[in-house]
Design an enzyme around this catalytic site. Structure first.
Site, PDB file in Angstrom:
ATOM      1  N   THR A   1      19.136   6.613  -2.850  1.00 33.81           N
ATOM      2  CA  THR A   1      19.673   7.552  -1.862  1.00 33.81           C
ATOM      3  C   THR A   1      21.082   7.168  -1.465  1.00 33.81           C
ATOM      4  O   THR A   1      21.397   5.996  -1.310  1.00 33.81           O
ATOM      5  CB  THR A   1      18.769   7.575  -0.606  1.00 33.81           C
ATOM      6  OG1 THR A   1      17.550   8.204  -0.931  1.00 33.81           O
ATOM      7  CG2 THR A   1      19.428   8.319   0.546  1.00 33.81           C
ATOM      8  N   GLU A  88      22.699   0.159  -9.496  1.00 34.81           N
ATOM      9  CA  GLU A  88      21.674  -0.836  -9.822  1.00 34.81           C
ATOM     10  C   GLU A  88      21.885  -1.368 -11.237  1.00 34.81           C
ATOM     11  O   GLU A  88      21.815  -0.626 -12.216  1.00 34.81           O
ATOM     12  CB  GLU A  88      20.275  -0.222  -9.665  1.00 34.81           C
ATOM     13  CG  GLU A  88      19.895  -0.063  -8.200  1.00 34.81           C
ATOM     14  CD  GLU A  88      18.658   0.784  -7.977  1.00 34.81           C
ATOM     15  OE1 GLU A  88      18.263   1.523  -8.897  1.00 34.81           O
ATOM     16  OE2 GLU A  88      18.112   0.727  -6.860  1.00 34.81           O
ATOM     17  N   THR A 232       6.135   2.498  -4.311  1.00 33.51           N
ATOM     18  CA  THR A 232       5.811   3.434  -3.235  1.00 33.51           C
ATOM     19  C   THR A 232       4.676   2.827  -2.419  1.00 33.51           C
ATOM     20  O   THR A 232       3.747   2.291  -2.997  1.00 33.51           O
ATOM     21  CB  THR A 232       5.363   4.787  -3.826  1.00 33.51           C
ATOM     22  OG1 THR A 232       6.483   5.344  -4.504  1.00 33.51           O
ATOM     23  CG2 THR A 232       4.891   5.722  -2.752  1.00 33.51           C
TER      24      THR A 232
END
Lengths: 232, 223
Positions: A1, A88, A232
């Site tokens: 994000t 990343e 998650t």
């Protein structure tokens, strides 16, 4: 994000801030990519409290508006570039500059497609001057999707396209493809250029005057490691 | 099939405060920050594994100010996106006091409960300014980043918002700590600042500061 917050003590009329921010973001944060995934949370906000005094910017046609627009766009671009530098697993910071397009839309679409191509990005990680993958991404960027009516915009003429690498250290460009014809590439020079963190890929479509710039990074093993581990 | 879980390489985030050598040049050691803005970064522990890193950022204006934002066009928009857009719309881009941001959990795809959590964050931030409601709803924009599909540990966050308010300051360290607080898999805080002037007021020095975060799931398409 992606999240971003920009604060300024300049006095700006509230009604003008949305257009100032939108224009700045389109040329900055909306022109970067790391992995091609658009988040559910991306937000960039700008706040202006007028605490420094001076005349409030109240008109889009004022000199102040133009000057602030330029400042905000450059500032947002510098912030956006930092995101790419921290992609990343990234080891490279790559500018994709597409010129010579009949439309800005076409230039942006091609720049975005090259910037997202996994094969271009892995080649960059492998320090391989793989212009074939760049040409490939350029060639499919404007095609219609399967099942859609044929709506191919004739902005890409392979015989007009030139591709070159512009080193981050200011040394001369390395031509890879000129008017659709491959150059005899000096592999040693290519490797030398790709050793640097910064690189610009210049694609000249040779078909117009519009241009666009995207910023991206390479794909490394670390990207898989980080995201294979994120839960998650 | 022969591969086992043990063959998976696990990512180790940089140890606390450790910025890769190659990235250190991008972290400023000083800055010039806009007047009338205060910031903080506070530890909440949104992720249970986070024992000390700041994960709640607060950016506040000493006076109500003009604001605008662009938001992702992804159809699965997170709760804070919806709440913040509504706040700016209701207020016509004015009367904004602060931005409150948590990292560690995105509060995305969390249903009605997630919307309530985002509203509570905004409301709790508003309460810090001690102003009675002016009938236009919240004046604090809210943002979240981190894992998708999990509810926020909202009580932990709400309890720390007053602390985040108490921590507000205007020094370079305050700005840098706030920039750290919004990081997730980022390896360094992203903060820049500069001064500028405008043609109509050449003698006035204006300032601009900004922080951003992002390392993965990055292909912004905001409007």
């Amino acid at each position: 994000t992606l999240l971003g917050m920009i604060a300024t003590d300049a006095p700006i009329a509230p009604s003008l801030l949305p257009s100032l921010l939108t224009s700045a973001v389109n040329k900055s944060f909306n022109s970067i990519t790391i992995d091609g995934d658009t988040s559910t949370n991306d937000t960039v906000a700008v706040l202006a409290n007028g605490a420094a005094g001076g005349q409030e910017i109240t008109s889009e046609s004022s000199e102040d508006y133009t000057a602030f627009q330029k400042t905000l766009t450059e500032f947002a671009t510098d912030l956006a570039k930092l995101v790419v530098r921290d992609g990343e697993g990234a080891t490279k910071f790559v500018t994709i500059h597409v010129t010579g397009s009949p439309t800005e839309f076409g230039a942006r679409k091609i720049a975005s497609t090259i910037a997202r191509s996994p094969l271009v990005k892995t080649a960059l990680y492998g320090r391989d001057a793989n212009w074939g993958r760049i040409a490939c991404a350029t060639g499919y960027a404007l095609l219609s999707e399967p099942g859609q009516p044929i709506n191919e915009v004739e902005e890409v003429t392979p015989a007009n396209i030139s591709v070159s690498f512009i080193p981050g250290d200011g040394s001369p460009e390395l031509k890879l493809l000129v008017n659709g014809e491959p150059e005899s590439v000096d592999e040693a020079r290519a490797s030398e250029i790709l050793e640097h963190e910064d690189l610009e890929i210049h694609v000249n479509l040779g078909s117009g005057k519009e241009e666009a710039t995207y910023w991206t990074c390479d794909y490394s093993h670390e990207y898989i490691t980080i995201n294979g581990d994120y839960r998650t | 099939p022969a591969m086992s879980q043990t063959s998976i390489r696990h990512y180790s985030a940089p140890v606390e405060g450790a910025i890769p050598v190659a990235k250190q040049k991008y972290v400023p050691t000083s800055g010039t920050y806009p007047k009338g803005f205060l910031v903080s970064g506070t530890h909440v522990g949104v992720k249970a594994t986070n024992k000390s890193n700041p994960d709640l950022a607060f950016l506040a204006s000493e006076t109500p100010c003009a604001a605008a934002a662009v938001f992702t066009k992804n159809k699965f928009q997170a709760a804070p996106v919806t709440v913040s857009r509504d706040i700016l719309k209701r207020r016509n881009n004015k009367g904004i006091r602060s931005v409150i941001v948590n990292s560690g959990c995105a509060n995305a795809v969390t249903g009605k409960g997630g919307m309530e959590d985002a509203e509570k964050m905004s409301f709790e931030a508003d309460k810090c300014f001690g102003e009675s409601s002016d009938g236009q709803g919240g004046s604090s924009i809210v943002m979240s980043t981190g894992v998708i599909g999990q509810r926020l540990p909202i009580q932990k966050i709400l309890l720390k918002i007053p602390t985040a308010y108490d921590n507000l300051g205007s020094s370079h360290e305050h700005w840098l700590t706030a920039a750290r607080a919004i990081c997730t898999t980022d390896t360094f805080p992203k903060l820049i600042s500069r001064t500028f002037s405008l043609p109509s007021s050449p003698s006035v020095e204006y300032r601009m500061a900004g922080m951003t975060k992002g390392a993965g799931m990055i292909h912004p398409n905001m409007a």
